[in-house]
Design a protein around this motif. Structure first.
Motif, short mmCIF file in Angstrom:
data_model
loop_
_atom_site.label_atom_id
_atom_site.label_comp_id
_atom_site.label_asym_id
_atom_site.label_seq_id
_atom_site.Cartn_x
_atom_site.Cartn_y
_atom_site.Cartn_z
N ALA A 14 -54.31 5.93 -21.49
CA ALA A 14 -54.19 5.94 -22.82
C ALA A 14 -55.02 4.96 -23.47
CB ALA A 14 -52.89 6.18 -23.80
N SER A 15 -55.39 3.73 -23.22
CA SER A 15 -56.06 2.17 -24.02
C SER A 15 -57.11 2.51 -23.31
CB SER A 15 -54.59 1.20 -23.38
OG SER A 15 -54.03 1.35 -22.20
N GLU A 34 -61.56 3.23 -12.17
CA GLU A 34 -60.86 3.33 -12.41
C GLU A 34 -60.02 4.09 -11.03
OE1 GLU A 34 -58.40 4.67 -14.75
OE2 GLU A 34 -57.63 5.38 -12.78
N LYS A 35 -58.86 3.30 -10.95
CA LYS A 35 -58.81 3.67 -9.72
C LYS A 35 -57.82 5.18 -8.69
CE LYS A 35 -53.92 2.97 -8.75
NZ LYS A 35 -52.37 1.74 -8.88
N ILE A 100 -52.52 8.53 -12.09
CA ILE A 100 -53.53 7.59 -12.16
C ILE A 100 -54.93 9.28 -12.28
CG2 ILE A 100 -53.19 5.85 -11.23
CD1 ILE A 100 -54.07 7.18 -8.48
N GLY A 101 -56.25 8.36 -12.21
CA GLY A 101 -57.38 9.28 -12.83
C GLY A 101 -57.61 9.03 -14.19
N GLY A 105 -51.73 7.55 -17.72
CA GLY A 105 -50.55 8.86 -18.30
C GLY A 105 -50.44 10.31 -19.54
N HIS A 108 -50.68 13.86 -17.73
CA HIS A 108 -49.42 14.95 -17.81
C HIS A 108 -47.95 14.48 -18.89
CE1 HIS A 108 -47.38 12.23 -14.27
NE2 HIS A 108 -47.56 11.39 -15.93
N GLY A 110 -45.35 13.87 -22.17
CA GLY A 110 -45.16 14.97 -23.45
C GLY A 110 -45.40 14.96 -24.38
N GLY A 111 -46.65 13.93 -25.04
CA GLY A 111 -46.88 13.45 -26.36
C GLY A 111 -46.63 13.84 -27.51
N ALA A 112 -44.83 13.15 -27.56
CA ALA A 112 -44.17 12.62 -28.38
C ALA A 112 -44.51 11.32 -28.68
CB ALA A 112 -42.92 12.37 -27.91
N VAL A 275 -59.04 -1.90 -8.41
CA VAL A 275 -59.40 -3.95 -8.70
C VAL A 275 -58.13 -4.61 -8.28
CG1 VAL A 275 -59.36 -5.35 -10.34
CG2 VAL A 275 -60.69 -3.40 -10.90
N GLU A 315 -49.19 -2.36 -14.14
CA GLU A 315 -50.61 -3.28 -13.05
C GLU A 315 -51.32 -3.70 -13.68
OE1 GLU A 315 -50.89 -2.87 -9.50
OE2 GLU A 315 -53.20 -2.86 -9.64
N THR A 501 -41.32 5.46 -18.21
CA THR A 501 -42.84 5.12 -18.38
C THR A 501 -42.82 4.83 -19.42
OG1 THR A 501 -42.62 7.41 -19.26
CG2 THR A 501 -42.96 7.51 -16.85
N ASN A 545 -40.92 6.79 -28.23
CA ASN A 545 -42.05 6.26 -27.45
C ASN A 545 -43.40 5.59 -27.71
OD1 ASN A 545 -40.43 8.64 -27.78
ND2 ASN A 545 -41.21 10.11 -25.92
N THR A 547 -46.56 5.59 -26.54
CA THR A 547 -47.69 5.22 -26.79
C THR A 547 -48.73 5.22 -28.06
OG1 THR A 547 -47.91 6.61 -24.71
CG2 THR A 547 -49.40 6.70 -24.99
C1 LIG Z 1 -44.76 12.59 -17.37
C2 LIG Z 1 -44.45 11.22 -18.10
C3 LIG Z 1 -44.32 11.75 -19.93
C4 LIG Z 1 -44.75 10.77 -21.36
N1 LIG Z 1 -44.32 11.22 -21.84
C5 LIG Z 1 -44.16 10.63 -23.10
C6 LIG Z 1 -44.60 11.07 -24.74
O1 LIG Z 1 -44.16 11.64 -24.95
N2 LIG Z 1 -45.31 10.25 -25.37
C7 LIG Z 1 -45.08 8.60 -25.20
O2 LIG Z 1 -45.78 7.69 -26.06
N3 LIG Z 1 -45.41 8.42 -24.20
C8 LIG Z 1 -44.67 9.32 -22.64
N4 LIG Z 1 -45.51 9.07 -21.55
C9 LIG Z 1 -46.42 7.28 -21.60
C10 LIG Z 1 -47.71 7.13 -21.28
O3 LIG Z 1 -47.88 7.58 -20.07
C11 LIG Z 1 -48.07 5.65 -21.42
O4 LIG Z 1 -47.43 5.27 -22.63
C12 LIG Z 1 -49.40 5.87 -21.45
O5 LIG Z 1 -50.25 6.49 -20.70
C13 LIG Z 1 -49.49 4.04 -21.05
O6 LIG Z 1 -50.48 4.01 -21.52
P1 LIG Z 1 -51.40 2.51 -20.66
O7 LIG Z 1 -52.98 2.59 -21.84
O8 LIG Z 1 -51.16 1.63 -20.61
O9 LIG Z 1 -51.43 3.30 -19.16
P2 LIG Z 1 -52.07 4.32 -18.27
O10 LIG Z 1 -52.38 6.21 -19.05
O11 LIG Z 1 -51.03 4.72 -17.46
O12 LIG Z 1 -53.05 4.14 -17.43
C14 LIG Z 1 -53.73 3.13 -16.72
C15 LIG Z 1 -54.39 3.96 -15.56
O13 LIG Z 1 -55.25 2.59 -15.49
C16 LIG Z 1 -55.63 2.90 -13.51
N5 LIG Z 1 -54.94 1.79 -12.87
C17 LIG Z 1 -53.72 1.66 -12.75
N6 LIG Z 1 -54.24 0.25 -11.26
C18 LIG Z 1 -55.36 0.55 -11.44
C19 LIG Z 1 -56.52 -0.44 -10.92
N7 LIG Z 1 -55.44 -1.82 -9.75
N8 LIG Z 1 -57.70 -0.75 -11.02
C20 LIG Z 1 -58.53 0.33 -11.25
N9 LIG Z 1 -57.58 0.91 -12.62
C21 LIG Z 1 -56.57 1.33 -12.08
C22 LIG Z 1 -54.67 4.32 -13.11
O14 LIG Z 1 -55.71 5.28 -12.80
C23 LIG Z 1 -54.75 4.87 -15.30
O15 LIG Z 1 -56.01 5.96 -15.64
C24 LIG Z 1 -44.96 9.83 -20.13
C25 LIG Z 1 -45.64 9.43 -19.01
C26 LIG Z 1 -45.01 10.29 -18.06
C27 LIG Z 1 -45.38 9.95 -16.73
#
Ligand SMILES: Cc1cc2nc3c(=O)[nH]c(=O)nc-3n(C[C@H](O)[C@H](O)[C@H](O)COP(=O)(O)OP(=O)(O)OC[C@H]3O[C@@H](n4cnc5c(N)ncnc54)[C@H](O)[C@@H]3O)c2cc1C
Ligand code: SF4
Length: 565
Positions: A14-15, A34-35, A100-101, A105, A108, A110-112, A275, A315, A501, A545, A547
Motif C-alpha cells: 500500500a505505501s 519485493e519479497k 506478499i508480492g 496488502g 486482497h 476488503g477496501g474499507a 531484505v 517487518e 492486519t 481501518n 490503510t
Molecule cells: C484480508 C485482509 C483484508 C484487509 N482489509 C482492509 C480494509 O478493508 N481496509 C483497510 O484499511 N485495511 C485492510 N487491510 C490491511 C491492509 O492490507 C494494510 O493496512 C496495508 O496493506 C498496509 O500497508 P503497508 O504498505 O504498510 O504494507 P503492505 O501492504 O503489507 O506491503 C508490504 C510489502 O512489503 C513486502 N515485504 C515484506 N517484508 C519484506 C522484506 N523483508 N523484503 C522485501 N519486501 C518485503 C511484502 O511482500 C509486501 O508487498 C486488510 C488486510 C488483509 C490481510
C-alpha cells in the motif's frame, strides 16, 4: 531536489507502491526490492477458489518462511502464532500480516476506507479534556499525533481522486450532505465515484438502525462502483475480502501505482528479494543501502541515496531491530492492534451472503471514537458498527457458526442448508491503547530458514479492550433484535488472536527524537535519509481501518523526498 537522486523502496504494498510511483514520476531512479512475486497483470483471472486463497492463504506470508511469535506477557516463552497454524495452511488471512508480492496488502484487502476523525489525531488531549488524566489506564502511552486532520486532508483527497474511492460525502466544507456520514470531518469535495450498490439485505440494517435513532450511511470503498481511470466497475462476485480482484475493480498498488511507476522507465523491480539488513555509513550516520537475499539464496548489497522501508509495520520493526537502528530504545514499543468483534445472525429471508463485496455495507458512526456516550464500563474510545451483508463463501461461513453448535452430523447440515443463505453479519473494531506491556522485539529462540531472528509480539487484551467489546456487543444485540434476527452470536470475545492486519505504532512518529522513531514525514530520527513508513508510524490507533491514512502518509513522505515540502 538539487541533484539527481536514487532510492531503494523495500516492499511494494500500500505505501511502498505509492512512494515508488511518486518518486519515479519526479525523475528519481527507484529500485524496488519485493519479497514476493511481481504478478503479471492478468494473473488473478481464475481466483474464484476458496481453498486456495482463504484456507491455504495463497497470498499471505507463510509461517514456515516468515515466522512471527507471540506471548501474552513478559517472562513467557513465545510460540509461533498459535491461532494461525491450521492443518491446511494458515486458516484465515486476517490472522497474519497482509499479502506478499507487488500490491502487498492491497492485493486482497476488503477496501474499507476511512479518513480519520479530527479527534483521532488528538486522542490524548480529547480523553483528558473529557474524562480527566486519571481516566487513562495505568501504563498507557497515549499521545496526540504531531499533525492534524487539516494537515492530512489534501493527502486524503489525493488518495480518493488519484487512486479511486467510491462513497457518499457527508460533510463538504462544513455543510452536511443528506445520505452521508453526518459525523465525518469536513472535506473539500466529495468522492470521485458514487457508493457501491448495497446488498438487498442491508435495507433491514438501515431501517432498523434508523428506528433506533442512529444514522446509517454507505461505507466508502477502495473499489470502483463505475469505471474510473484504470479501475473497472465491480461485478459483485463475492470472492472479495481475502481474494485478489479478477476485474481490477479493487484499488491495489499492483494495478494502480506500480504500472504508473513502470511507465516512467524509472522503476526497476527485483521480485523475490528478501531484505535482511539496512546498512548505514556509521553509527547515527547517513543511510548507505540494504542487503537482500535473492530467489536462489544469493546475498547482495545495494546502495542508494535514500532508503524507504515499506514492509508493513511488523517487518519494518524487525528490520530496524536486526540492523541495530534503535539508539533511543523506542523501536517496537507502543504495539497496537484492533480488537475485532465479529457478530453474526440469521435473518428470516435470504440475504445471499455469498454475493457482493464485504464493503457493499452500511455503517453507523454514532458511537465512534470521541462520540462514545458516557458509560458505566469506562469505555473511553468507540468504534463504528459496520454491516457485512455478503462476501461470505461456504468454508468461511462454516468457521463461524453458533458457538453451541456441533460442527458435524445431520443437525449441522440442516442448519447450514437453511441458514447459510440467510446470514447477516456486523463488525466492530475497538482501538487497543498503547501500553508498556505491549511491544515487539527479536525472538531469542526462533529463526527463519535464512537465519534471521523472528519478530516476537508481546501483547494481551487489557480491561479497556474487554469493556469495549462488552459495550459494543450490547449495541449489536439491540440492532440484531430490531432487525428481527432469529438467532445471533459473536465470535470469542476478546479474540484469541492478536493480529488483525491493523498492527500499528511500533515505529511511532513524533517531534521528539527521544520519544519517537520517525518524524511526521516518516524519516528516521536516527538515520538520515532512511524513511520508515506504514501503520507503524501511527502514535495511536483510531477504530477505523488504517490503510487510507497509510496511503495519505505515503503521499506526504513522497512529497517530502522530492522536495515539494
Ligand atoms: C484480508 C485482509 C483484508 C484487509 N482489509 C482492509 C480494509 O478493508 N481496509 C483497510 O484499511 N485495511 C485492510 N487491510 C490491511 C491492509 O492490507 C494494510 O493496512 C496495508 O496493506 C498496509 O500497508 P503497508 O504498505 O504498510 O504494507 P503492505 O501492504 O503489507 O506491503 C508490504 C510489502 O512489503 C513486502 N515485504 C515484506 N517484508 C519484506 C522484506 N523483508 N523484503 C522485501 N519486501 C518485503 C511484502 O511482500 C509486501 O508487498 C486488510 C488486510 C488483509 C490481510
Ligand atoms: S466483489 Fe467486486 S471488487 Fe470484490 S473481487 Fe469481486 S469484482 Fe472485485
Amino acid at each position: 531536489m538539487t541533484k539527481p537522486i536514487n532510492a531503494i523502496v523495500v516492499g511494494l504494498g500500500a505505501s511502498g507502491g505509492i512512494i515508488a510511483a511518486e518518486l519515479a514520476k519526479a525523475g528519481v531512479k527507484v529500485t524496488a526490492l519485493e519479497k514476493g512475486p511481481h504478478y503479471p497483470a492478468d494473473y488473478f483471472r481464475d481466483k474464484h477458489d476458496e481453498i486456495r486463497f482463504y484456507t491455504r492463504g495463497a497470498l499471505v506470508p507463510h509461517l514456515s518462511q516468515n515466522p512471527i511469535t507471540w506471548r501474552a506477557r513478559n517472562g513467557e516463552i513465545a510460540t509461533i502464532l498459535p491461532w494461525a497454524s491450521g492443518p491446511l495452511g494458515t486458516t484465515e488471512p486476517l490472522h497474519l500480516p497482509p499479502s506478499i508480492g507487488t500490491g502487498g496488502g492491497t492485493l486482497h484487502w476488503g477496501g474499507a476506507v476511512w479518513r480519520h476523525r479530527k479527534a483521532d489525531f488528538q486522542m490524548r488531549s480529547s480523553l483528558i479534556k473529557r474524562f480527566g488524566e486519571t481516566a487513562l489506564p495505568e501504563g498507557t502511552s497515549v499521545v496526540d499525533w504531531p499533525m492534524s486532520y487539516d494537515d492530512l486532508e489534501p493527502y486524503y483527497d489525493r488518495v480518493e481522486w488519484e487512486l479511486g474511492v467510491s462513497g457518499q460525502a457527508g460533510n463538504i466544507g462544513g455543510e452536511l450532505i443528506a445520505g452521508g456520514n453526518p459525523f465525518e470531518a469536513p472535506r473539500k469535495r466529495g468522492y470521485p465515484m458514487p457508493p457501491l450498490r448495497s446488498a438487498a439485505a442491508n435495507a433491514r440494517f438501515v431501517e432498523s438502525t434508523r428506528r433506533l435513532g442512529l444514522h446509517p450511511f454507505p461505507q466508502a470503498a477502495a473499489i470502483a462502483s463505475e469505471d474510473y481511470k484504470s479501475l473497472k466497475a465491480c461485478v459483485y462476485c463475492g470472492f472479495c475480502h481475502g481474494y485478489p480482484c479478477h476485474v481490477n475493480a479493487k484499488q491495489t498498488s499492483h494495478g494502480t501505482s506500480v504500472p504508473e511507476a513502470l511507465a516512467t522507465g524509472n522503476l526497476d523491480i527485483i521480485p523475490f528479494a528478501r531484505v535482511i539488513h539496512v546498512n548505514r555509513e556509521s553509527e547515527g550516520g547517513r543511510i548507505k543501502g540494504v542487503t537482500y537475499i535473492n530467489a536462489v539464496g544469493q546475498v547482495h548489497d545495494v546502495e542508494a541515496d535514500i532508503v524507504v522501508l515499506a514492509t508493513y509495520s511488523l517487518e519494518n520493526t524487525r528490520l530496524l531491530l536486526q540492523s541495530g537502528i534503535n539508539a533511543n530504545g523506542q523501536v517496537g514499543k507502543n504495539f497496537m492492534t484492533h480488537c475485532f468483534g465479529w457478530f453474526s445472525g440469521v435473518l428470516p429471508e435470504f440475504t445471499n451472503s455469498f454475493m457482493g463485496p464485504l464493503v457493499g455495507a452500511h455503517v453507523i458512526d454514532d458511537y465512534t471514537s470521541e462520540l462514545i456516550p458516557d458509560n458505566d464500563l469506562g469505555v473511553l474510545w468507540g468504534s463504528p458498527i459496520t454491516s457485512f451483508p455478503g462476501d461470505t463463501q461456504p468454508l468461511e461461513a462454516s468457521h463461524n457458526t453458533p458457538p453451541e453448535m456441533r460442527t458435524w452430523g445431520a443437525p449441522y447440515k440442516e442448519w447450514f442448508a437453511h441458514s447459510y443463505r440467510r446470514i447477516f453479519s456486523m463488525h466492530t473494531q475497538t482501538s487497543s491503547l498503547p501500553y508498556a506491556g505491549g511491544y515487539c522485539d527479536l525472538d531469542p529462540n526462533v529463526r527463519d530458514p535464512f537465519g534471521q531472528p523472528a519478530l516476537r509480539m508481546t501483547h494481551d487484551w487489557m480491561a479497556h479492550d474487554m469493556n469495549s467489546m462488552k459495550f459494543f456487543t450490547g449495541v449489536k444485540e439491540a440492532i440484531a433484535k430490531e432487525m428481527g434476527m432469529t438467532e445471533y452470536w459473536e465470535e470469542p470475545n476478546p479474540p484469541p488472536y492478536h493480529l488483525s492486519t491493523h498492527e500499528v505504532g511500533t515505529h511511532r512518529m513524533g517531534l521528539d527524537p527521544k520519544e519517537s522513531v520517525v518524524d511526521p514525514y516518516g524519516e528516521s530520527h536516527e538515520c538520515e535519509n532512511l524513511f520508515v513508513v506504514g501503520g507503524g508510524q501511527f502514535p495511536t490507533l483510531p477504530s477505523y481501518n488504517p490503510t487510507m491514512t497509510i496511503q495519505a502518509l505515503a503521499f506526504l513522505t513522497a512529497d517530502r523526498i522530492v522536495g515539494k515540502i
